[in-house]
Write a protein that holds these residues in place. Structure first.
Motif, PDB file in Angstrom:
ATOM      1  N   LEU A   1       0.817  -1.204   0.000  1.00 42.45           N
ATOM      2  CA  LEU A   1       0.000   0.000   0.000  1.00 42.45           C
ATOM      3  C   LEU A   1       0.854   1.259   0.000  1.00 42.45           C
ATOM      4  O   LEU A   1       1.945   1.294   0.598  1.00 42.45           O
ATOM      5  N   LYS A   2       0.326   2.278  -0.669  1.00 41.33           N
ATOM      6  CA  LYS A   2       1.012   3.564  -0.785  1.00 41.33           C
ATOM      7  C   LYS A   2       0.126   4.649  -0.191  1.00 41.33           C
ATOM      8  O   LYS A   2      -1.102   4.499  -0.153  1.00 41.33           O
ATOM      9  N   PRO A   3       0.712   5.754   0.223  1.00 43.10           N
ATOM     10  CA  PRO A   3      -0.117   6.850   0.740  1.00 43.10           C
ATOM     11  C   PRO A   3      -1.202   7.287  -0.252  1.00 43.10           C
ATOM     12  O   PRO A   3      -2.298   7.677   0.165  1.00 43.10           O
ATOM     13  N   GLU A   4      -0.920   7.191  -1.535  1.00 44.93           N
ATOM     14  CA  GLU A   4      -1.913   7.595  -2.535  1.00 44.93           C
ATOM     15  C   GLU A   4      -3.072   6.615  -2.658  1.00 44.93           C
ATOM     16  O   GLU A   4      -4.035   6.878  -3.391  1.00 44.93           O
ATOM     17  N   ASP A   5      -3.013   5.497  -1.959  1.00 40.41           N
ATOM     18  CA  ASP A   5      -4.146   4.572  -1.895  1.00 40.41           C
ATOM     19  C   ASP A   5      -5.165   4.997  -0.834  1.00 40.41           C
ATOM     20  O   ASP A   5      -6.235   4.384  -0.729  1.00 40.41           O
ATOM     21  N   THR A   6      -4.827   6.018  -0.066  1.00 45.50           N
ATOM     22  CA  THR A   6      -5.738   6.508   0.953  1.00 45.50           C
ATOM     23  C   THR A   6      -7.037   6.989   0.314  1.00 45.50           C
ATOM     24  O   THR A   6      -7.014   7.834  -0.588  1.00 45.50           O
ATOM     25  N   ALA A   7      -8.141   6.425   0.762  1.00 45.05           N
ATOM     26  CA  ALA A   7      -9.437   6.746   0.166  1.00 45.05           C
ATOM     27  C   ALA A   7     -10.535   6.011   0.925  1.00 45.05           C
ATOM     28  O   ALA A   7     -10.256   5.110   1.735  1.00 45.05           O
ATOM     29  N   VAL A   8     -11.756   6.393   0.626  1.00 40.64           N
ATOM     30  CA  VAL A   8     -12.898   5.586   1.037  1.00 40.64           C
ATOM     31  C   VAL A   8     -13.162   4.590  -0.084  1.00 40.64           C
ATOM     32  O   VAL A   8     -13.291   4.985  -1.252  1.00 40.64           O
ATOM     33  N   TYR A   9     -13.219   3.326   0.266  1.00 43.47           N
ATOM     34  CA  TYR A   9     -13.409   2.263  -0.715  1.00 43.47           C
ATOM     35  C   TYR A   9     -14.855   1.786  -0.674  1.00 43.47           C
ATOM     36  O   TYR A   9     -15.398   1.491   0.394  1.00 43.47           O
ATOM     37  N   TYR A  10     -15.460   1.697  -1.850  1.00 42.16           N
ATOM     38  CA  TYR A  10     -16.849   1.274  -1.991  1.00 42.16           C
ATOM     39  C   TYR A  10     -16.909   0.009  -2.827  1.00 42.16           C
ATOM     40  O   TYR A  10     -16.238  -0.092  -3.863  1.00 42.16           O
ATOM     41  N   CYS A  11     -17.747  -0.924  -2.400  1.00 43.55           N
ATOM     42  CA  CYS A  11     -18.039  -2.055  -3.258  1.00 43.55           C
ATOM     43  C   CYS A  11     -19.317  -1.754  -4.035  1.00 43.55           C
ATOM     44  O   CYS A  11     -20.179  -1.000  -3.573  1.00 43.55           O
ATOM     45  N   ALA A  12     -19.423  -2.336  -5.199  1.00 39.43           N
ATOM     46  CA  ALA A  12     -20.580  -2.094  -6.050  1.00 39.43           C
ATOM     47  C   ALA A  12     -20.772  -3.275  -6.985  1.00 39.43           C
ATOM     48  O   ALA A  12     -19.796  -3.896  -7.417  1.00 39.43           O
ATOM     49  N   PHE A  13     -22.014  -3.563  -7.284  1.00 40.55           N
ATOM     50  CA  PHE A  13     -22.346  -4.700  -8.132  1.00 40.55           C
ATOM     51  C   PHE A  13     -23.152  -4.228  -9.338  1.00 40.55           C
ATOM     52  O   PHE A  13     -23.971  -3.311  -9.242  1.00 40.55           O
ATOM     53  N   ASP A  14     -22.951  -4.892 -10.472  1.00 45.93           N
ATOM     54  CA  ASP A  14     -23.804  -4.632 -11.629  1.00 45.93           C
ATOM     55  C   ASP A  14     -23.990  -5.910 -12.443  1.00 45.93           C
ATOM     56  O   ASP A  14     -23.355  -6.916 -12.168  1.00 45.93           O
ATOM     57  N   ARG A  15     -24.848  -5.814 -13.463  1.00 46.77           N
ATOM     58  CA  ARG A  15     -25.153  -6.998 -14.274  1.00 46.77           C
ATOM     59  C   ARG A  15     -24.686  -6.836 -15.713  1.00 46.77           C
ATOM     60  O   ARG A  15     -25.093  -7.592 -16.579  1.00 46.77           O
ATOM     61  N   LEU A  16     -23.820  -5.865 -15.949  1.00 47.53           N
ATOM     62  CA  LEU A  16     -23.341  -5.663 -17.310  1.00 47.53           C
ATOM     63  C   LEU A  16     -22.451  -6.815 -17.751  1.00 47.53           C
ATOM     64  O   LEU A  16     -21.759  -7.437 -16.938  1.00 47.53           O
ATOM     65  N   ILE A  17     -22.459  -7.066 -19.036  1.00 42.91           N
ATOM     66  CA  ILE A  17     -21.506  -7.988 -19.645  1.00 42.91           C
ATOM     67  C   ILE A  17     -20.564  -7.096 -20.433  1.00 42.91           C
ATOM     68  O   ILE A  17     -20.821  -6.748 -21.588  1.00 42.91           O
ATOM     69  N   SER A  18     -19.481  -6.706 -19.781  1.00 44.05           N
ATOM     70  CA  SER A  18     -18.593  -5.707 -20.361  1.00 44.05           C
ATOM     71  C   SER A  18     -17.233  -5.795 -19.692  1.00 44.05           C
ATOM     72  O   SER A  18     -17.117  -6.295 -18.568  1.00 44.05           O
ATOM     73  N   SER A  19     -16.220  -5.297 -20.375  1.00 45.24           N
ATOM     74  CA  SER A  19     -14.895  -5.204 -19.767  1.00 45.24           C
ATOM     75  C   SER A  19     -14.674  -3.828 -19.162  1.00 45.24           C
ATOM     76  O   SER A  19     -13.614  -3.555 -18.607  1.00 45.24           O
ATOM     77  N   THR A  20     -15.668  -2.961 -19.297  1.00 46.13           N
ATOM     78  CA  THR A  20     -15.575  -1.600 -18.763  1.00 46.13           C
ATOM     79  C   THR A  20     -16.480  -1.470 -17.550  1.00 46.13           C
ATOM     80  O   THR A  20     -17.538  -2.077 -17.500  1.00 46.13           O
ATOM     81  N   TRP A  21     -16.040  -0.665 -16.603  1.00 42.40           N
ATOM     82  CA  TRP A  21     -16.791  -0.479 -15.376  1.00 42.40           C
ATOM     83  C   TRP A  21     -17.246   0.975 -15.296  1.00 42.40           C
ATOM     84  O   TRP A  21     -16.420   1.885 -15.264  1.00 42.40           O
ATOM     85  N   TYR A  22     -18.545   1.155 -15.298  1.00 45.54           N
ATOM     86  CA  TYR A  22     -19.134   2.481 -15.281  1.00 45.54           C
ATOM     87  C   TYR A  22     -19.762   2.730 -13.913  1.00 45.54           C
ATOM     88  O   TYR A  22     -20.657   2.009 -13.489  1.00 45.54           O
ATOM     89  N   GLU A  23     -19.321   3.757 -13.254  1.00 51.25           N
ATOM     90  CA  GLU A  23     -19.870   4.072 -11.935  1.00 51.25           C
ATOM     91  C   GLU A  23     -21.371   4.266 -12.004  1.00 51.25           C
ATOM     92  O   GLU A  23     -22.112   3.791 -11.148  1.00 51.25           O
ATOM     93  N   TYR A  24     -21.845   4.936 -13.045  1.00 51.09           N
ATOM     94  CA  TYR A  24     -23.266   5.250 -13.141  1.00 51.09           C
ATOM     95  C   TYR A  24     -24.110   4.011 -13.411  1.00 51.09           C
ATOM     96  O   TYR A  24     -25.318   4.029 -13.218  1.00 51.09           O
ATOM     97  N   ALA A  25     -23.478   2.932 -13.877  1.00 49.57           N
ATOM     98  CA  ALA A  25     -24.225   1.728 -14.239  1.00 49.57           C
ATOM     99  C   ALA A  25     -24.309   0.713 -13.108  1.00 49.57           C
ATOM    100  O   ALA A  25     -25.020  -0.280 -13.227  1.00 49.57           O
TER     101      ALA A  25
END
Length: 122
Positions: free
Chosen positions: A84-108
């Protein structure tokens, strides 16, 4: 409902393991991912895993240091964070979706956990 936990304070070079347990329904056919938001920055994608667990995705900034896994019986996704690095400092959120894609869209993303704070000291 998603409940993330495992955050905390760690020194640079250390490790943490985040977990996110889902309840209320089965999520075996959902992709599971992790996003993070550092102070003063927008939330962004960190890592994701396909519903079968056979394919994983990582932001360039964490490749080689973070791994993601899931347990569909327990409805849980894990994020193992090493070196881990200091720049990893953050609030981490888990999220689930049902897309069939190699891209991850926050809004989706369909479901979000409340987030867990990771602080990496230098």
């Amino acid at each position: 409902q998603l409940q993330a936990c495992g955050g905390g304070l760690v020194q640079a070079g250390g490790s943490l393991r985040l977990s996110c347990a889902a309840s209320g329904r089965t999520f075996s056919n959902y992709r599971m991912g992790w996003f993070r938001q550092a102070p003063g920055k927008e939330r962004g994608f960190v890592a994701g895993i396909a519903s079968t667990g056979g394919t994983t995705y990582f932001a360039d900034s964490v490749k080689g240091r973070f791994t993601i896994s899931r347990d569909n019986v327990k409805n849980t996704v894990y994020l193992q964070m090493n070196s881990l690095k200091p720049e990893d400092t953050a609030v981490y959120y888990c999220a689930f979706d049902r897309l069939i894609s190699s891209t991850w869209y926050e809004y989706a993303m369909d479901y979000w956990g409340k987030g867990t704070l990771v602080t990496v000291s230098s």
